[in-house]
Design an enzyme around this catalytic site. Structure first.
Site: not given
Ligand SMILES: *Cc1c(COP(=O)(O)O)cnc(C)c1O
Length: 327
Positions: A55, A308
């Site tokens: 993010k 992520s």
């Molecule tokens: C926000 C987030 C997602 C999903 O991202 P989007 O852009 O909302 O689809 C996936 N994994 C993590 C760790 C996140 O913080």
């Protein structure tokens, strides 16, 4: 693809803008998943990003795209945690201040971390849509500038820079597995990798519980779903009934969307820990979970998997590893 709100050119520009302000995270091959799947599998270790998730890419690109006057007024967002952490960090790094609104479903560890990063926190309602009402009020009455978690071209372009790094690390990648909630990550990564090579397949992974983008894609328009607690809490929240950017991009660019059970997500976290020696949160584990569960069938390789985020409550992580949380 040229009529979509974010193009490869926007993502290349975002990469230049945020260069030096976010980490280029490692990309490593996974011997265990390569053996399991029969094709080369590589992991994009984005959970090692500053603030613990991708993010920071979108938030940094968005804050840097503001005018100095806008930055001075302060930024505001509704967030399930990781966007809040990222925006708090990005705002502070650029001499601004962030106000983060979030629902009561967000775990305590995420709330206190955002406060520690110097942001103002306000807890409102029991869904992200209710937190968003407070954001709209702060924009209208106090003049703060909204930086949304996903539905914004600068945010999507920032997340897309992760896709550019995947193609650089694995030039012959055939399939990319991306966690999917509001779709900022999936839209950006898909625009980046398909911009480089249109035949790369991009598959979105999310949880069965409250899969708003999947329900919206099936309905052909943004729809609301009930928000339920999940191991993948960072995937919670709606996509916004007035979604302007990510719905259209996910519809145009995602080749498939797969939903995972809580038990499958837990198995993904365990695989990450035991085989890859990585601590990741539920949302970050859905790509591995999809491979371990065999739900994707035979895949075109090489495969790149986006891990992520890592912002999991460590007591919960321990319960998952010890199979005490078996949902
Ligand atoms: C926000 C987030 C997602 C999903 O991202 P989007 O852009 O909302 O689809 C996936 N994994 C993590 C760790 C996140 O913080």
């Amino acid at each position: 693809m040229t009529c979509l709100p974010v193009t490869l050119a926007d993502i290349d520009e975002a990469a230049r803008r945020i260069d030096g302000r976010v980490l280029r995270t490692p990309f490593v091959s996974s011997p265990s998943l390569t053996e399991l799947c029969g094709v080369p599998v590589g992991l994009k270790l984005e959970h090692h990003q500053t603030t613990g998730s991708f993010k920071l890419r979108g938030a940094t690109n968005a804050v840097l795209s503001l005018t100095p006057e806008e930055r001075a007024r302060g930024v505001v967002a509704a967030s399930t945690g990781n966007h809040g952490r990222a925006l708090a960090h990005a705002a502070k790094a650029e001499g601004s201040i962030a106000t983060i609104c979030m629902s009561r479903l967000v775990p305590d560890n995420k709330v206190s971390e955002i406060r520690r990063l110097g942001a103002n926190v306000c807890i409102v309602g029991k869904s992200q849509d209710e937190a968003q009402v407070e954001v709209d009020r702060l924009v209208a009455e106090d003049g703060l500038v909204m930086v949304p978690p996903f539905d914004n071209p600068a945010v999507v372009a920032g997340q897309g820079t992760l896709g550019l790094e995947i193609v650089e690390a694995m030039p012959d990648v055939a399939t990319v597995l991306v966690p999917l909630s509001g779709g900022g990550l999936a839209a950006g990564v898909a625009a980046a990798v398909k911009g480089r090579s249109p035949k790369i397949r991009v598959i979105g992974l999310t949880m069965e519980r409250g899969a708003a983008m999947k329900a919206s894609l099936d309905a052909g328009r943004p729809v609301q779903v009930e928000e339920v607690a999940s191991l993948a809490d960072s995937l919670g929240g709606g996509i916004g009934l007035d979604n302007a950017v990510t719905f259209a991009m996910c519809r145009a660019l995602l080749d498939d969307v797969i939903l995972l059970s809580e038990a499958e997500i837990a198995a993904g976290m365990r695989h990450a820990y035991e085989e890859e020696r990585e601590v990741i949160e539920g949302a970050g584990a859905v790509g591995i979970a999809a491979l371990v569960s065999g739900r994707l069938g035979r895949l075109d390789g090489p495969v790149a998997v986006v891990l992520s985020g890592r912002n999991v409550d460590m007591a919960q992580h321990l319960r998952v590893i010890n199979r005490e949380d078996a949902p």
